[in-house]
Design a protein around this motif. Structure first.
Motif, PDB file in Angstrom:
ATOM      1  N   ALA A   5       0.833  -1.209   0.000  1.00  0.00           N
ATOM      2  CA  ALA A   5       0.000   0.000   0.000  1.00  0.00           C
ATOM      3  C   ALA A   5       0.866   1.257   0.000  1.00  0.00           C
ATOM      4  CB  ALA A   5      -0.922  -0.010   1.217  1.00  0.00           C
ATOM      5  N   VAL A   6       1.973   1.214   0.730  1.00  0.00           N
ATOM      6  CA  VAL A   6       2.901   2.359   0.741  1.00  0.00           C
ATOM      7  C   VAL A   6       3.387   2.664  -0.668  1.00  0.00           C
ATOM      8  CG1 VAL A   6       5.202   3.141   1.452  1.00  0.00           C
ATOM      9  CG2 VAL A   6       3.683   2.074   3.126  1.00  0.00           C
ATOM     10  N   MET A   7       3.857   1.624  -1.353  1.00  0.00           N
ATOM     11  CA  MET A   7       4.423   1.830  -2.689  1.00  0.00           C
ATOM     12  C   MET A   7       3.336   2.128  -3.718  1.00  0.00           C
ATOM     13  SD  MET A   7       7.512   1.849  -1.991  1.00  0.00           S
ATOM     14  CE  MET A   7       7.905   2.336  -3.671  1.00  0.00           C
ATOM     15  N   ALA A   8       2.124   1.613  -3.509  1.00  0.00           N
ATOM     16  CA  ALA A   8       1.017   1.932  -4.429  1.00  0.00           C
ATOM     17  C   ALA A   8       0.708   3.423  -4.375  1.00  0.00           C
ATOM     18  CB  ALA A   8      -0.214   1.108  -4.076  1.00  0.00           C
ATOM     19  N   ASP A  47      15.024   3.302  -9.778  1.00  0.00           N
ATOM     20  CA  ASP A  47      14.289   2.034  -9.743  1.00  0.00           C
ATOM     21  C   ASP A  47      13.380   1.897  -8.526  1.00  0.00           C
ATOM     22  OD1 ASP A  47      15.729   1.015 -12.070  1.00  0.00           O
ATOM     23  OD2 ASP A  47      17.451   0.819 -10.736  1.00  0.00           O
ATOM     24  N   VAL A  48      13.707   2.615  -7.466  1.00  0.00           N
ATOM     25  CA  VAL A  48      13.001   2.444  -6.191  1.00  0.00           C
ATOM     26  C   VAL A  48      11.506   2.683  -6.329  1.00  0.00           C
ATOM     27  CG1 VAL A  48      12.692   3.461  -3.890  1.00  0.00           C
ATOM     28  CG2 VAL A  48      14.996   2.936  -4.733  1.00  0.00           C
ATOM     29  N   PHE A  49      11.134   3.694  -7.107  1.00  0.00           N
ATOM     30  CA  PHE A  49       9.743   4.134  -7.104  1.00  0.00           C
ATOM     31  C   PHE A  49       8.841   3.292  -7.986  1.00  0.00           C
ATOM     32  CE2 PHE A  49      12.592   7.764  -6.343  1.00  0.00           C
ATOM     33  CZ  PHE A  49      12.341   7.879  -4.981  1.00  0.00           C
ATOM     34  N   ASP A  50       9.397   2.241  -8.578  1.00  0.00           N
ATOM     35  CA  ASP A  50       8.578   1.270  -9.294  1.00  0.00           C
ATOM     36  C   ASP A  50       8.423  -0.021  -8.496  1.00  0.00           C
ATOM     37  OD1 ASP A  50       7.850   2.708 -11.608  1.00  0.00           O
ATOM     38  OD2 ASP A  50       9.838   2.395 -12.457  1.00  0.00           O
ATOM     39  N   TRP A  51       8.964  -0.082  -7.280  1.00  0.00           N
ATOM     40  CA  TRP A  51       8.764  -1.256  -6.433  1.00  0.00           C
ATOM     41  C   TRP A  51       7.274  -1.484  -6.194  1.00  0.00           C
ATOM     42  CZ3 TRP A  51      12.787   0.099  -2.061  1.00  0.00           C
ATOM     43  CH2 TRP A  51      14.056  -0.360  -2.449  1.00  0.00           C
ATOM     44  N   GLN A  52       6.875  -2.748  -6.197  1.00  0.00           N
ATOM     45  CA  GLN A  52       5.498  -3.118  -5.889  1.00  0.00           C
ATOM     46  C   GLN A  52       5.300  -3.302  -4.387  1.00  0.00           C
ATOM     47  OE1 GLN A  52       3.043  -3.296  -8.455  1.00  0.00           O
ATOM     48  NE2 GLN A  52       4.794  -2.305  -9.443  1.00  0.00           N
ATOM     49  N   ASP A  53       6.380  -3.504  -3.669  1.00  0.00           N
ATOM     50  CA  ASP A  53       6.325  -3.722  -2.223  1.00  0.00           C
ATOM     51  C   ASP A  53       7.647  -3.265  -1.627  1.00  0.00           C
ATOM     52  OD1 ASP A  53       5.563  -4.532   0.306  1.00  0.00           O
ATOM     53  OD2 ASP A  53       5.081  -6.596  -0.287  1.00  0.00           O
ATOM     54  N   LEU A  54       7.669  -3.079  -0.327  1.00  0.00           N
ATOM     55  CA  LEU A  54       8.918  -2.738   0.346  1.00  0.00           C
ATOM     56  C   LEU A  54       9.790  -3.983   0.473  1.00  0.00           C
ATOM     57  CD1 LEU A  54       7.542  -0.455   3.196  1.00  0.00           C
ATOM     58  CD2 LEU A  54       8.960   0.279   1.269  1.00  0.00           C
ATOM     59  N   PRO A  55      11.089  -3.856   0.274  1.00  0.00           N
ATOM     60  CA  PRO A  55      11.974  -5.010   0.401  1.00  0.00           C
ATOM     61  C   PRO A  55      12.271  -5.332   1.861  1.00  0.00           C
ATOM     62  CG  PRO A  55      13.250  -3.060  -0.106  1.00  0.00           C
ATOM     63  CD  PRO A  55      11.809  -2.630  -0.115  1.00  0.00           C
ATOM     64  N   GLN A  56      12.956  -6.442   2.073  1.00  0.00           N
ATOM     65  CA  GLN A  56      13.355  -6.817   3.420  1.00  0.00           C
ATOM     66  C   GLN A  56      14.622  -6.088   3.859  1.00  0.00           C
ATOM     67  OE1 GLN A  56      11.595  -8.952   5.532  1.00  0.00           O
ATOM     68  NE2 GLN A  56      10.061  -8.704   3.910  1.00  0.00           N
TER      69      GLN A  56
END
Length: 486
Positions: free
Chosen positions: A83-86, A171-180
């Motif tokens: 939801a954050v990245m969306a 590239d960060v702002f196309d992430w679908q979710d936050l990484p670990q």
């Protein structure tokens, strides 16, 4: 081969290019705007706006962590990375849309799609016309040319073989979710902003710096304080050399050397944030007739944006002066005006330098930097300072961390500039930069109103200290000032 003859050709449709195009048109010049990539500025797509969206989410998460210290207890914190990245992507696309609406108002006859390069001082070859990679090609004969090709994140050769997990801020702002987990390479503005934001959102983050720099700071006392403050929250590694990076399954093994000791750690991503490189390497500048600096960027006059005495002007990130949006816009206006009315070249408005990193506390510099003021041959200057540790409003908000150092001129008492890591520093920076541009003295600034209780009362404390040191003709030397670093 198609041919076109114009008064002004602007290469690049980012912030600087769009402003330059409109300025040249207002001068009555027949102008074309050439763009080889996507329309939409660096700021809107991958810079200022999406990064602030991520930071805003991080601030919300941090306030939940901080709430119990106010006696406020919420339920269990849960961060929905998807939801954050969306929201980041959705709002990012909205900001890009505003830019595209502006591009749509430009007549189609003035827009050229393709990659431009010099084939002679007044002749450009554009390949990939209308977005076709192998288009027929177009030759544009231009009386004047504005280079506004922007910049791209610098990629480190030592990380080249580690595969898809090595990324840049683009590239960060196309992430679908936050990484670990993420390793951030670089303690500049981008590295620190993204590193702190991701850490506050629950990502395991380590930040590595080759030296001891922190964002744009040059004052050794503020720099040392910034390192201390940020280390309270971030896993920061200064004086760290990247030895190698290798892909191992879904992770990257990153090996670094610190103090002669080699250490390795595993991360899902390695984020390269070690600066930006001007996009001038493929412009065929060897055919432009321009003198180039050691970085391959044409030599230019920062007052006029003119390259030597030529018909070529350079604006925005492409000239590597200060890669921030307000400067790019000012560059574009000056370059476009001068290209439009060439050979009547005039100095344009250059505002007081102001830069900010939206970490918490904010890191801000304005006016003359400590480094510039201490350059060989420069006259001595007075320094005033304040710590925010016991500043009233800062303690009320539990944001009482950081330091402000202000600089003033002996004899005249004129205010010269400041460097800080400070709560609400973005606002303090504007206040003080206006004072520099207005050429106010420290005494005049102290005559201004200060409300209570506000963070700006810390500014008054620093200015009083500065006024005292100007009056006595010397500044107290802080022991930290002798040895720069963190």
């Amino acid at each position: 081969m198609q041919k076109l003859k114009v008064d002004v050709a602007v290469i690049g449709a980012g912030t600087a290019g769009l402003v330059a195009y409109r300025a040249a048109v207002q001068q009555g010049a027949r102008t074309v705007l050439i763009e080889g990539g996507q329309y939409g500025t660096t700021c809107a797509r991958v810079g200022c706006m999406p990064s602030k969206l991520l930071i805003a989410a991080a601030e919300a998460a941090h306030m939940l962590d901080l709430a119990p210290e106010f006696g406020v207890h919420a339920g269990e914190k849960r961060i929905d990375g998807a939801a954050v990245m969306a929201r980041v992507r959705r709002e990012r696309d909205r900001f890009v849309g505003f830019v595209l609406e502006g591009v749509d108002t430009i007549p189609d006859a003035d827009k050229v799609r393709g990659h431009a390069r010099f084939v002679a001082p007044h002749l450009l070859r554009v390949d990939g016309v209308d977005g076709k990679e192998n288009g027929e090609g177009l030759e544009i004969e231009a009386s004047r040319i504005v280079i506004a090709t922007g910049s791209t994140p610098t990629r480190l050769p030592v990380l080249a073989g580690a595969g898809a997990g090595v990324i840049t801020s683009d590239d960060v702002f196309d992430w679908q979710d936050l990484p670990q987990s993420v390793a951030v390479i670089g303690t500049g503005v981008i590295g620190l902003e993204l590193g702190q934001a991701l850490a506050r959102l629950g990502v395991r983050v380590s930040v590595y710096a080759r030296g001891g720099s922190v964002a744009q700071l040059t004052d050794p006392v503020v720099l040392r304080q910034a390192g201390r403050v940020l280390r309270e929250e971030l896993d920061l590694h200064f004086q760290s050399e990247i030895v190698k990076a290798e892909r191992d399954g879904d992770e990257i093994v990153l090996c670094t050397r610190e103090g002669g000791e080699e250490r390795c750690a595993r991360f899902q991503y390695v984020l390269q944030a070690a600066g930006r490189t001007p996009n001038v390497g493929k412009l065929g500048l060897e055919h432009s007739g321009l003198a180039l600096g050691p970085n391959g960027v044409p030599l230019y006059d920062s007052r006029t944006m003119q390259c030597g005495n030529s018909h070529v002007f350079i604006a925005g990130d492409a000239n590597q002066e200060l890669p921030i949006l307000p400067e790019a816009a000012d560059h574009g206006k000056i370059a476009g005006d001068n290209a439009g009315r060439y050979p009547d070249v005039r100095p344009g408005l250059r505002r007081t330098p102001l830069t900010a990193a939206f970490t918490e506390p904010n890191i801000v510099t304005l006016g003359a930097s400590y480094k510039a003021l201490t350059a060989p041959g420069k006259p001595k200057f007075a320094v005033g300072k304040v710590s925010f540790e016991n500043q009233g409003r800062s303690r009320v908000m539990l944001q009482n961390k950081g330091m402000l150092r202000v600089y003033g001129e002996y004899v005249t008492g004129r205010f010269l500039g400041a460097e800080m890591i400070a709560p609400r520093g973005e606002h303090i920076g504007h206040l003080l930069s206006w004072a520099v541009q207005s050429r106010l003295t420290v005494d005049q600034m102290l005559e201004m109103p200060f409300y209570h209780p506000v963070v700006e009362e810390g500014v008054r404390t620093a200015l009083r200290d500065l006024a005292h040191n100007i009056a006595k003709g010397t500044s107290d030397i802080d022991p930290d000032e002798v040895e720069p670093g963190t």
